[in-house]
Design an enzyme around this catalytic site. Sequence first.
Site, PDB file in Angstrom:
ATOM      1  N   ASP A  68    -121.159 -85.036  -3.203  1.00  0.00           N
ATOM      2  CA  ASP A  68    -120.519 -83.939  -2.712  1.00  0.00           C
ATOM      3  C   ASP A  68    -121.257 -83.149  -1.773  1.00  0.00           C
ATOM      4  O   ASP A  68    -122.578 -83.288  -1.868  1.00  0.00           O
ATOM      5  CB  ASP A  68    -120.409 -83.373  -4.623  1.00  0.00           C
ATOM      6  CG  ASP A  68    -121.117 -81.902  -4.104  1.00  0.00           C
ATOM      7  OD1 ASP A  68    -119.995 -81.551  -3.411  1.00  0.00           O
ATOM      8  OD2 ASP A  68    -121.181 -81.111  -5.325  1.00  0.00           O
ATOM      9  N   TYR A  92    -102.259 -80.184  -3.290  1.00  0.00           N
ATOM     10  CA  TYR A  92    -103.496 -80.405  -2.982  1.00  0.00           C
ATOM     11  C   TYR A  92    -103.823 -81.234  -4.282  1.00  0.00           C
ATOM     12  O   TYR A  92    -103.926 -80.439  -5.820  1.00  0.00           O
ATOM     13  CB  TYR A  92    -104.612 -79.464  -2.485  1.00  0.00           C
ATOM     14  CG  TYR A  92    -105.707 -80.635  -2.200  1.00  0.00           C
ATOM     15  CD1 TYR A  92    -105.825 -80.771  -1.089  1.00  0.00           C
ATOM     16  CD2 TYR A  92    -107.032 -79.919  -2.688  1.00  0.00           C
ATOM     17  CE1 TYR A  92    -106.615 -81.996  -0.714  1.00  0.00           C
ATOM     18  CE2 TYR A  92    -107.825 -80.596  -2.108  1.00  0.00           C
ATOM     19  CZ  TYR A  92    -107.616 -81.907  -0.627  1.00  0.00           C
ATOM     20  OH  TYR A  92    -109.158 -82.373  -0.540  1.00  0.00           O
TER      21      TYR A  92
END
Length: 670
Positions: free
Chosen positions: A542, A15
């Site tokens: 976030d 990833y």
Amino acid sequence: MTDRHKDRPWLMRTYAGHSTAEASNELYRRNLAKGQTGLSVAFDLPTQTGYDPDHPLARGEVGRVGVPVSHLGDMRRLFQDIPLERTNTSMTINATAMWLLALYQAVAEEQGADIAALLGTTQNDIVKEYLSRGTYVFPPAPSLRLTTDTIIYTVNHMPRWNPINICSYHLQEAGATPVQEIAYAMSTATAVLDAVFASGRIPEERRGDVVGRISFFVNAGVRFIEEMCKMRAFSRIWDTLTRERYGVEDARQRRFRYGVQVNSLGLTEAQPENNVQRIVLEMLAVTLSKDARARAVQLPAWNEALGLPRPWDQQWSLRIQQVLAHESDLLEYEDIFEGSRVVEDKVVALVTESLAEIGRIQEMGGALAAVESGYLKSRLVSSHADHRARIESGEDRIVGVNCYESTEPNPLTADLDTAIMTVDPADEARVVAALHTWRDERDEARATEALAALKRAAAGTADLMPPTLECARAGVTTGEWSWALRDVFGEFRAPTGVGGAPVTVGAEAGTPLAAVREKVARTADELRSGRLRLLVGKPGLDGHSNGAEQIAVRARDAGFEVVYQGIRLTPEQIVGAALAEDVHCVGLSILSGSHAALVPDVLARLREAGAGDIPVIVGGIIPNGDAEELRAAGVAAVFTPKDFGITEIVGRIVDEIRKANKLDPLEVHA
């Protein structure tokens, strides 16, 4: 020596993505050269949440946790010299999945690829975003429409593409038990398939083609026997569900196809070398069992609790997979758990309990109704609180964290500044400048008309994929595509789940929570304020809100009045709320790396408002050097993953309130 048949290994991915499209392209080409067999693209938070890099909410977030992709030019540079027709690409993208798929297709067309031959996956699971990761944009109904249109398009035009990855990964990180992970993922899959088939755009005889392209993305924790049984239970329920509910007779189309990343948030900042064995054990859960083996695996790096892994750290994780696949004899045998009474009993128990929970969700009206009511979120917050309480009590032992804490000096982290990768803050300015150049040089009339056509389609019932493809080709930006749909669909604020979370930690006399409650009450009395008030804020983009939610719940249980408005707030909004609510402390939670830009902004705004005496504390994945800079800037305390004791953190918050108000320290130890 006799020939030994070996099964084909799973797809091996890392990833990855950071800084800029050019830097990420270089990383991808290096990883492929090292033997990685598929790409897994990490997009930055502005891209995931539909903002261009020059939007105020994107400040400090550009290129931090992934690569910024603002338009066709960025996607073109991201895959330069990588032939997409021969590459299996997974894209972790949800709210803006249709848009990123359109950009990917446009680049593939420029390369001369056969679109029908493209292999890969768009995650495209918006339900778990409402519950755990927070990169949602639109309300549930239009979000499901985007998902449905993407699935129908790919089944008809990109038959080898996985248009959705039903993702339970983040549910586990948000506190889900194995039963909840199975039940919520299956309920999401049911909601999606029901919507696709209810559209009337898939003939009855092609239902199996749709079901056969549904994939899953799961989490594997360190309890690897339970996790392996979970995967067998997943497979069993999916086979039954797709046969009985949707009439799919072909067993190959009913196969439970899943990829996995093993648990990242379970990795520890304390003694981080122990994370390597955690990663290996977690990988075994999804590879040992042939009948429930993952189709693709990506492993985190040992130092993810410290900061952004370097290419060498990612290589180490890739080599773990390669050693298991190529050096061991794992792939030479049939399923080694077939006939195990212990495994079968556990699988049956998981299936039974999961079906019961699925039934409860169906009675509520399905997964989307359970999201909107707040049921799913409150259950996750409660489960997570239970889990945290077991760690704090020592019932669940974490080596190096709450047991076996003594350690030799760690050569891997002797120089913390070089043990992780850092993103150059100047990259953000370069990305923004490139975006402005792109807008200046495109065919503005074509882009304007493409956006107008998209809005007309969204206001009606037309398929959204064709106008999205035209937007991609016309040079429209990520933020423009998203804002066009926001104008029609509106935006969404998901339930926080905090208000309905039960008390999970005892506060009897002599317990740590009782001591903190006493500190809270005495401090409130001395300040003559009624109750102490704590603002828990999530600035920036976030959406990993687990830690913020747990602090909010425990502070509430300790006697605080807690102000928590959820995710995605600007520093201006946070300061406005702090002043309006007259809070005694501001707590900021940031895991994306944007703390260096956003926290000083909050501090400056408080000072400008004459409230500079309100203590500000910060929690998140914050390297030591950054923590020192934050404290020098005026932050009262910094908490990182090593600070696992939530009750202790709440006690420290009271101490900082007392210090800020020039009250004597209390000799009441939490």
